[in-house]
Write a protein that holds these residues in place. Structure first.
Motif, PDB file in Angstrom:
ATOM      1  N   VAL A 193       0.559  -1.482  -0.162  1.00 42.09           N
ATOM      2  CA  VAL A 193      -0.099  -0.099  -0.019  1.00 42.09           C
ATOM      3  C   VAL A 193       0.755   1.196   0.194  1.00 42.09           C
ATOM      4  CG1 VAL A 193      -1.745  -1.141   1.031  1.00 42.09           C
ATOM      5  CG2 VAL A 193      -0.403  -0.128   2.315  1.00 42.09           C
ATOM      6  N   THR A 194       1.718   1.001   0.692  1.00 46.43           N
ATOM      7  CA  THR A 194       2.668   3.042   0.638  1.00 46.43           C
ATOM      8  C   THR A 194       3.989   2.384  -0.711  1.00 46.43           C
ATOM      9  OG1 THR A 194       4.635   0.897   1.309  1.00 46.43           O
ATOM     10  CG2 THR A 194       3.371   2.299   2.641  1.00 46.43           C
ATOM     11  N   ASP A 195       3.666   1.742  -1.921  1.00 39.91           N
ATOM     12  CA  ASP A 195       4.020   1.560  -3.249  1.00 39.91           C
ATOM     13  C   ASP A 195       3.767   2.491  -3.608  1.00 39.91           C
ATOM     14  OD1 ASP A 195       5.432   1.094  -5.849  1.00 39.91           O
ATOM     15  OD2 ASP A 195       5.936  -0.718  -4.913  1.00 39.91           O
ATOM     16  N   LYS A 196       3.381   3.570  -4.185  1.00 40.60           N
ATOM     17  CA  LYS A 196       3.115   4.595  -5.330  1.00 40.60           C
ATOM     18  C   LYS A 196       2.859   3.791  -6.514  1.00 40.60           C
ATOM     19  CE  LYS A 196       1.729   6.694  -1.658  1.00 40.60           C
ATOM     20  NZ  LYS A 196      -0.134   5.457  -0.725  1.00 40.60           N
ATOM     21  N   SER A 197       3.967   3.250  -7.359  1.00 38.55           N
ATOM     22  CA  SER A 197       3.563   2.888  -8.357  1.00 38.55           C
ATOM     23  C   SER A 197       2.791   1.909  -8.975  1.00 38.55           C
ATOM     24  CB  SER A 197       5.152   2.495  -8.477  1.00 38.55           C
ATOM     25  OG  SER A 197       5.380   0.544  -8.595  1.00 38.55           O
ATOM     26  N   LEU A 198       1.890   0.806  -7.864  1.00 42.43           N
ATOM     27  CA  LEU A 198       0.709   0.371  -7.981  1.00 42.43           C
ATOM     28  C   LEU A 198      -0.466   0.650  -8.082  1.00 42.43           C
ATOM     29  CD1 LEU A 198       2.021  -2.285  -5.429  1.00 42.43           C
ATOM     30  CD2 LEU A 198       2.715  -2.517  -7.298  1.00 42.43           C
ATOM     31  N   SER A 199      -1.144  -0.131  -9.460  1.00 42.47           N
ATOM     32  CA  SER A 199      -2.174   0.468  -9.502  1.00 42.47           C
ATOM     33  C   SER A 199      -3.391  -0.051  -8.868  1.00 42.47           C
ATOM     34  CB  SER A 199      -2.497  -0.726 -10.889  1.00 42.47           C
ATOM     35  OG  SER A 199      -3.005  -2.099 -10.706  1.00 42.47           O
ATOM     36  N   THR A 200      -4.486   0.798  -8.789  1.00 40.82           N
ATOM     37  CA  THR A 200      -5.573   0.497  -7.854  1.00 40.82           C
ATOM     38  C   THR A 200      -5.766  -1.223  -7.541  1.00 40.82           C
ATOM     39  OG1 THR A 200      -6.806   2.227  -7.683  1.00 40.82           O
ATOM     40  CG2 THR A 200      -7.838   0.751  -6.983  1.00 40.82           C
ATOM     41  N   ASN A 201      -5.467  -2.052  -8.301  1.00 39.02           N
ATOM     42  CA  ASN A 201      -5.492  -3.207  -8.560  1.00 39.02           C
ATOM     43  C   ASN A 201      -4.589  -3.918  -8.100  1.00 39.02           C
ATOM     44  OD1 ASN A 201      -8.556  -3.936 -10.138  1.00 39.02           O
ATOM     45  ND2 ASN A 201      -7.305  -3.276 -12.213  1.00 39.02           N
ATOM     46  N   GLY A 202      -3.225  -3.345  -8.130  1.00 37.55           N
ATOM     47  CA  GLY A 202      -1.607  -3.848  -7.644  1.00 37.55           C
ATOM     48  C   GLY A 202      -2.725  -3.729  -6.163  1.00 37.55           C
ATOM     49  N   GLU A 203      -2.990  -2.847  -5.909  1.00 36.68           N
ATOM     50  CA  GLU A 203      -2.392  -2.493  -3.980  1.00 36.68           C
ATOM     51  C   GLU A 203      -3.901  -3.451  -3.368  1.00 36.68           C
ATOM     52  OE1 GLU A 203      -3.602   1.913  -3.930  1.00 36.68           O
ATOM     53  OE2 GLU A 203      -1.972   2.665  -4.521  1.00 36.68           O
ATOM     54  N   ASN A 204      -4.854  -3.884  -4.217  1.00 33.97           N
ATOM     55  CA  ASN A 204      -5.424  -4.698  -3.421  1.00 33.97           C
ATOM     56  C   ASN A 204      -5.404  -6.507  -3.552  1.00 33.97           C
ATOM     57  OD1 ASN A 204      -7.603  -2.606  -2.575  1.00 33.97           O
ATOM     58  ND2 ASN A 204      -7.495  -1.721  -4.755  1.00 33.97           N
ATOM     59  N   ILE A 205      -4.495  -6.880  -3.879  1.00 34.70           N
ATOM     60  CA  ILE A 205      -4.407  -8.175  -4.171  1.00 34.70           C
ATOM     61  C   ILE A 205      -4.382  -8.514  -3.282  1.00 34.70           C
ATOM     62  CG2 ILE A 205      -2.834  -8.044  -6.459  1.00 34.70           C
ATOM     63  CD1 ILE A 205      -0.998  -8.387  -4.422  1.00 34.70           C
ATOM     64  N   LYS A 206      -5.104 -10.187  -2.746  1.00 39.44           N
ATOM     65  CA  LYS A 206      -4.745 -10.871  -1.568  1.00 39.44           C
ATOM     66  C   LYS A 206      -3.206 -11.335  -1.675  1.00 39.44           C
ATOM     67  CE  LYS A 206      -9.229 -12.531  -2.831  1.00 39.44           C
ATOM     68  NZ  LYS A 206      -9.781 -11.779  -3.912  1.00 39.44           N
ATOM     69  N   VAL A 207      -3.409 -11.123  -0.113  1.00 41.00           N
ATOM     70  CA  VAL A 207      -1.763 -11.836   0.471  1.00 41.00           C
ATOM     71  C   VAL A 207      -1.824 -13.006   1.770  1.00 41.00           C
ATOM     72  CG1 VAL A 207       0.312 -11.799   1.304  1.00 41.00           C
ATOM     73  CG2 VAL A 207      -0.992  -9.326   0.150  1.00 41.00           C
ATOM     74  N   ILE A 208      -1.933 -13.908   1.716  1.00 39.73           N
ATOM     75  CA  ILE A 208      -2.401 -14.963   2.266  1.00 39.73           C
ATOM     76  C   ILE A 208      -0.733 -15.867   2.741  1.00 39.73           C
ATOM     77  CG2 ILE A 208      -3.128 -17.223   2.829  1.00 39.73           C
ATOM     78  CD1 ILE A 208      -4.534 -15.610  -0.143  1.00 39.73           C
ATOM     79  N   THR A 209      -0.791 -15.668   3.832  1.00 35.89           N
ATOM     80  CA  THR A 209       1.059 -15.978   4.811  1.00 35.89           C
ATOM     81  C   THR A 209       0.116 -17.664   5.778  1.00 35.89           C
ATOM     82  OG1 THR A 209       1.507 -14.010   4.582  1.00 35.89           O
ATOM     83  CG2 THR A 209       2.685 -16.050   5.706  1.00 35.89           C
ATOM     84  N   ILE A 210       1.237 -18.503   4.943  1.00 36.71           N
ATOM     85  CA  ILE A 210       0.868 -19.963   5.792  1.00 36.71           C
ATOM     86  C   ILE A 210       2.312 -20.508   6.340  1.00 36.71           C
ATOM     87  CG2 ILE A 210      -0.181 -22.005   6.257  1.00 36.71           C
ATOM     88  CD1 ILE A 210      -2.600 -21.142   4.495  1.00 36.71           C
ATOM     89  N   ASN A 211       2.649 -20.567   6.873  1.00 34.56           N
ATOM     90  CA  ASN A 211       4.279 -21.387   6.947  1.00 34.56           C
ATOM     91  C   ASN A 211       5.424 -20.316   6.679  1.00 34.56           C
ATOM     92  OD1 ASN A 211       2.884 -23.388   8.600  1.00 34.56           O
ATOM     93  ND2 ASN A 211       2.635 -24.928   7.176  1.00 34.56           N
ATOM     94  N   GLY A 212       5.516 -19.291   6.278  1.00 35.92           N
ATOM     95  CA  GLY A 212       6.580 -17.995   5.721  1.00 35.92           C
ATOM     96  C   GLY A 212       6.546 -18.332   4.182  1.00 35.92           C
ATOM     97  N   VAL A 213       4.987 -19.010   4.001  1.00 30.83           N
ATOM     98  CA  VAL A 213       5.043 -19.522   2.167  1.00 30.83           C
ATOM     99  C   VAL A 213       3.871 -18.324   1.619  1.00 30.83           C
ATOM    100  CG1 VAL A 213       4.450 -20.790   0.204  1.00 30.83           C
ATOM    101  CG2 VAL A 213       5.358 -22.107   1.933  1.00 30.83           C
ATOM    102  N   VAL A 214       4.369 -17.397   0.829  1.00 27.19           N
ATOM    103  CA  VAL A 214       2.836 -16.598   0.312  1.00 27.19           C
ATOM    104  C   VAL A 214       2.679 -16.301  -0.458  1.00 27.19           C
ATOM    105  CG1 VAL A 214       2.601 -13.430   0.374  1.00 27.19           C
ATOM    106  CG2 VAL A 214       4.207 -14.689   1.908  1.00 27.19           C
ATOM    107  N   THR A 215       1.054 -15.733  -0.677  1.00 26.28           N
ATOM    108  CA  THR A 215       0.084 -17.100  -1.869  1.00 26.28           C
ATOM    109  C   THR A 215      -0.403 -15.028  -2.372  1.00 26.28           C
ATOM    110  OG1 THR A 215      -0.334 -19.189  -0.705  1.00 26.28           O
ATOM    111  CG2 THR A 215      -1.644 -17.783  -2.429  1.00 26.28           C
ATOM    112  N   LEU A 216      -0.227 -14.813  -3.326  1.00 22.77           N
ATOM    113  CA  LEU A 216      -0.125 -13.302  -3.635  1.00 22.77           C
ATOM    114  C   LEU A 216      -1.924 -13.545  -4.505  1.00 22.77           C
ATOM    115  CD1 LEU A 216       2.364 -11.811  -4.467  1.00 22.77           C
ATOM    116  CD2 LEU A 216       1.258 -11.873  -2.792  1.00 22.77           C
ATOM    117  N   ARG A 217      -3.224 -13.115  -4.320  1.00 22.54           N
ATOM    118  CA  ARG A 217      -4.148 -13.447  -5.471  1.00 22.54           C
ATOM    119  C   ARG A 217      -4.629 -12.455  -6.031  1.00 22.54           C
ATOM    120  NH1 ARG A 217      -7.797 -17.195  -4.123  1.00 22.54           N
ATOM    121  NH2 ARG A 217      -8.300 -17.259  -6.444  1.00 22.54           N
TER     122      ARG A 217
END
Length: 124
Positions: A64-88
């Motif tokens: 959210v602090t990266d101003k180069s990202l689009s609104t879509n990019g800012e609103n991706i889902k971030v899920i972390t389980i056991n240090g593995v990050v899933t981006l959707r």
């Protein structure tokens, strides 16, 4: 005659609005897929450890602090389980997808990034 001209002008103005939306907004297929439980959703994050939740918080803050990202990019889902990050979610282009993937990989504590980001296609 004057009323007829106004109606025609309003009709033309509103008919042009259909072309203003460059992206398909129907997520029905994605929502059905997610409802089956075969993919991770943000609800799965609550099952994670305090370390995973903190890692997700740090990643969200970076995004959210990266101003180069689009609104879509800012609103991706971030899920972390056991240090593995899933981006959707959708992003505007391939460069944005790569930028987010790289940004997340640089966060301390991330073991692996499972990028399921989808580049949006424009429809007119």
């Amino acid at each position: 005659m004057f009323k007829k001209e106004i109606i025609i002008a309003v009709t033309v103005a509103f008919s042009g609005a259909a072309f203003a939306a460059p992206y398909r907004s129907d997520n029905t297929k994605v929502n059905k897929r997610d409802a089956k439980g075969s993919t991770l959703t943000p609800g799965d994050q609550s099952n994670g450890s305090a370390k995973d939740i903190e890692l997700t918080r740090i990643i969200r803050q970076e995004i959210v602090t990266d101003k180069s990202l689009s609104t879509n990019g800012e609103n991706i889902k971030v899920i972390t389980i056991n240090g593995v990050v899933t981006l959707r979610g959708p992003v505007d282009n391939q460069q944005e997808k790569q930028h987010i993937d790289l940004m997340v990989k640089k966060v301390a504590g991330v073991k692996k990034v499972n990028s399921q980001l989808e580049v949006k296609t424009k429809t007119y």
